[in-house]
Design a protein around this motif. Structure first.
Motif, PDB file in Angstrom:
ATOM      1  N   LEU A 118      11.357  -3.693 -12.861  1.00 15.16           N
ATOM      2  CA  LEU A 118       9.917  -3.757 -13.100  1.00 15.16           C
ATOM      3  C   LEU A 118       9.281  -2.538 -12.441  1.00 15.16           C
ATOM      4  O   LEU A 118       9.645  -2.160 -11.353  1.00 15.16           O
ATOM      5  CB  LEU A 118       9.337  -5.035 -12.500  1.00 15.16           C
ATOM      6  CG  LEU A 118       9.823  -6.333 -13.139  1.00 15.16           C
ATOM      7  CD1 LEU A 118       9.283  -7.533 -12.396  1.00 15.16           C
ATOM      8  CD2 LEU A 118       9.443  -6.383 -14.609  1.00 15.16           C
ATOM      9  N   GLY A 119       8.332  -1.939 -13.099  1.00 14.55           N
ATOM     10  CA  GLY A 119       7.748  -0.708 -12.574  1.00 14.55           C
ATOM     11  C   GLY A 119       8.297   0.501 -13.311  1.00 14.55           C
ATOM     12  O   GLY A 119       7.669   1.545 -13.337  1.00 14.55           O
ATOM     13  N   LEU A 120       9.484   0.334 -13.902  1.00 18.11           N
ATOM     14  CA  LEU A 120      10.023   1.415 -14.734  1.00 18.11           C
ATOM     15  C   LEU A 120       9.981   1.025 -16.212  1.00 18.11           C
ATOM     16  O   LEU A 120      10.212   1.843 -17.085  1.00 18.11           O
ATOM     17  CB  LEU A 120      11.466   1.728 -14.341  1.00 18.11           C
ATOM     18  CG  LEU A 120      11.671   2.293 -12.941  1.00 18.11           C
ATOM     19  CD1 LEU A 120      13.142   2.608 -12.704  1.00 18.11           C
ATOM     20  CD2 LEU A 120      10.846   3.549 -12.728  1.00 18.11           C
ATOM     21  N   VAL A 121       9.690  -0.242 -16.461  1.00 14.94           N
ATOM     22  CA  VAL A 121       9.576  -0.700 -17.841  1.00 14.94           C
ATOM     23  C   VAL A 121       8.290  -0.118 -18.436  1.00 14.94           C
ATOM     24  O   VAL A 121       7.256  -0.085 -17.786  1.00 14.94           O
ATOM     25  CB  VAL A 121       9.544  -2.244 -17.868  1.00 14.94           C
ATOM     26  CG1 VAL A 121       9.288  -2.759 -19.279  1.00 14.94           C
ATOM     27  CG2 VAL A 121      10.850  -2.799 -17.340  1.00 14.94           C
ATOM     28  N   ASN A 122       8.348   0.344 -19.665  1.00 12.26           N
ATOM     29  CA  ASN A 122       7.168   0.821 -20.388  1.00 12.26           C
ATOM     30  C   ASN A 122       6.536   2.071 -19.800  1.00 12.26           C
ATOM     31  O   ASN A 122       5.415   2.398 -20.132  1.00 12.26           O
ATOM     32  CB  ASN A 122       6.071  -0.263 -20.436  1.00 12.26           C
ATOM     33  CG  ASN A 122       6.317  -1.226 -21.563  1.00 12.26           C
ATOM     34  OD1 ASN A 122       6.977  -0.867 -22.538  1.00 12.26           O
ATOM     35  ND2 ASN A 122       5.803  -2.426 -21.432  1.00 12.26           N
ATOM     36  N   ASP A 123       7.195   2.729 -18.864  1.00 11.00           N
ATOM     37  CA  ASP A 123       6.587   3.920 -18.268  1.00 11.00           C
ATOM     38  C   ASP A 123       7.669   4.965 -18.033  1.00 11.00           C
ATOM     39  O   ASP A 123       8.388   4.913 -17.046  1.00 11.00           O
ATOM     40  CB  ASP A 123       5.892   3.553 -16.954  1.00 11.00           C
ATOM     41  CG  ASP A 123       5.147   4.746 -16.360  1.00 11.00           C
ATOM     42  OD1 ASP A 123       5.320   5.875 -16.880  1.00 11.00           O
ATOM     43  OD2 ASP A 123       4.412   4.547 -15.388  1.00 11.00           O
ATOM     44  N   THR A 124       7.752   5.914 -18.946  1.00 11.28           N
ATOM     45  CA  THR A 124       8.835   6.889 -18.860  1.00 11.28           C
ATOM     46  C   THR A 124       8.610   7.910 -17.754  1.00 11.28           C
ATOM     47  O   THR A 124       9.497   8.703 -17.463  1.00 11.28           O
ATOM     48  CB  THR A 124       8.990   7.654 -20.193  1.00 11.28           C
ATOM     49  OG1 THR A 124       7.744   8.274 -20.482  1.00 11.28           O
ATOM     50  CG2 THR A 124       9.392   6.729 -21.317  1.00 11.28           C
ATOM     51  N   THR A 125       7.425   7.913 -17.133  1.00  7.00           N
ATOM     52  CA  THR A 125       7.188   8.890 -16.063  1.00  7.00           C
ATOM     53  C   THR A 125       7.332   8.261 -14.673  1.00  7.00           C
ATOM     54  O   THR A 125       7.237   8.944 -13.663  1.00  7.00           O
ATOM     55  CB  THR A 125       5.764   9.483 -16.165  1.00  7.00           C
ATOM     56  OG1 THR A 125       4.833   8.411 -15.996  1.00  7.00           O
ATOM     57  CG2 THR A 125       5.542  10.165 -17.490  1.00  7.00           C
ATOM     58  N   ALA A 126       7.568   6.945 -14.627  1.00  8.80           N
ATOM     59  CA  ALA A 126       7.564   6.256 -13.325  1.00  8.80           C
ATOM     60  C   ALA A 126       8.792   6.593 -12.481  1.00  8.80           C
ATOM     61  O   ALA A 126       9.872   6.820 -12.998  1.00  8.80           O
ATOM     62  CB  ALA A 126       7.497   4.748 -13.550  1.00  8.80           C
ATOM     63  N   CYS A 127       8.568   6.626 -11.173  1.00  7.74           N
ATOM     64  CA  CYS A 127       9.651   6.791 -10.200  1.00  7.74           C
ATOM     65  C   CYS A 127       9.430   5.772  -9.094  1.00  7.74           C
ATOM     66  O   CYS A 127       8.295   5.489  -8.729  1.00  7.74           O
ATOM     67  CB  CYS A 127       9.611   8.169  -9.545  1.00  7.74           C
ATOM     68  SG  CYS A 127      10.143   9.480 -10.619  1.00  7.74           S
TER      69      CYS A 127
END
Ligand SMILES: [Ca+2]
Ligand SMILES: [Ca+2]
Length: 369
Positions: free
Chosen positions: A232-241
């Motif tokens: 969670l936190g990386l789902v749906n967000d290709t820029t997340a780290c």
């Protein structure tokens, strides 16, 4: 009469198995050093008591309870636990098999427990050397653990144990490998690793078994931390780290007299990224040349072929980091160099194919059209 017979056997069945009530210096299966908790540091006791024999336990089960056992001839040099405690499985012999009750009763405590052994001293004697600083859902961190440096050797060590603390919500599995360790090789050492979600840490211990300490520096173990398929936190967000930090806790390094070497340790911080970033930022295309993945783009079937490496696991996940196909391949199977995935039923689009082999791990972008 029939009822009386049934009553007789019912009462007989309800009688407890007779066993001496233990009141003093009782054995708790898995607490080899008798400090009131079963954990990784109990493994260090095996390095002292290995091959010792004495009265076996009856019953020799692994229930976490006080058990009566006659004293053995020896005891741990400093902690003082009689060697009967080191025979955790109760068979009358101290061997590496006595690790199993530690795992079964891991982290359980009894009324003798007054606190954890080990230190939380900060310094740079014990530290992580990550082989990859970045991974993504479904991937792994491979992290070498080093003890000592060329200008700061560790002198006269016999065994070491420590826990590694991290955010367990991201972690599926932790594996330890002791095959390259300056503390010893093969039969010279015994290495133990333990991870489960309930413990909220990974724990390890390495001890020599021959009574002889060693001096040196460098790698003592490798950890593989396998990240869950969905973060969670990386789902749906290709820029997340997301940061993934690692800390040592309860470090206990000892010499052949069981004296504490007061080892100082340093944590580290790694990064979790969305799978698409891994593909775009690391040159995995070259690594993947050891594979034929075809056709790409694919329609109904995706074929994988390796030249020499054996495929152990194949996972296909979508751009949300969700696993849409997963297959573990038993190593006894012989056709591990070829594999196919039926993709006809999957929505069209971009996917990431993660392939684990006996040698390494690859991530490859594939398109279904
Ligand atoms: Ca213990
Ligand atoms: Ca035993």
């Amino acid at each position: 009469m029939k009822h009386l017979i049934i009553l007789f056997f019912t009462i007989l069945g309800a009688l407890p198995i007779l066993q001496a009530q233990c009141t003093e210096d009782c054995v708790w299966p898995g607490d080899l050093n008798a400090n009131g908790i079963a954990n990784n540091l109990d493994i260090l006791a095996i390095g002292f008591a290995i091959d010792e024999t004495g009265p076996a336990r009856s019953p020799a089960n692994n229930d976490w309870e006080a058990m009566e056992v006659d004293n053995w001839a020896g005891s741990l040099p400093i902690l003082g636990a009689n060697y009967k405690h080191c025979d955790a499985n109760g068979d009358g012999l101290v061997s590496t098999d006595d690790q199993f009750p530690v795992s079964i009763n891991y982290n359980r405590t009894n009324p003798n427990f007054t606190g954890l052994l080990g230190n939380n001293l900060l310094g740079d004697e014990l530290f992580f050397v990550p082989q990859n600083n970045t991974t993504s859902p479904g991937g792994s961190y491979f992290i070498d653990v080093h003890l000592g440096r060329s200008d700061q050797t560790i002198d006269g060590i016999y065994g070491i144990g420590f826990q590694v603390v991290f955010d367990t919500q991201y972690v599926a599995e932790v594996k330890f490998d002791f095959s390259e360790s300056w503390i010893g090789v093969d039969e010279e050492i015994f290495g133990y690793g333990k991870y489960s979600e309930e413990t909220e840490h990974a724990a390890t211990a390495i001890t020599r078994l021959d009574g002889t300490p060693v001096s040196g520096f460098g790698k003592i173990a490798q950890m593989e931390i396998v990240i869950t398929d969905v973060v969670l936190g990386l789902v749906n967000d290709t820029t997340a780290c997301l940061p993934f930090s690692l800390q040592f806790e309860n470090v206990l390094g000892i010499n052949e007299f069981e004296e504490d070497l007061m080892i100082r340790a340093k944590g580290d911080s790694l990064t979790l990224k969305h799978p698409s970033q891994i593909v775009s930022t690391q040159n995995l295309e070259n690594q993947a040349s050891a594979f034929a993945i075809y056709p790409n783009p694919a329609q109904d079937i995706l074929h994988l072929k390796t030249d020499q490496q054996k495929i152990k696991e194949v996972v296909l996940f979508n751009q949300l980091g969700q696993s849409v196909f997963q297959k573990n391949i038993p190593q006894e199977e012989t056709k591990q160099q070829y594999f196919q995935i039926t993709t006809a039923q999957l929505p069209r689009g971009v996917y990431f194919l993660s392939i684990k082999t006996d040698a390494t791990k690859y991530l490859k972008k594939v398109v279904l059209q």
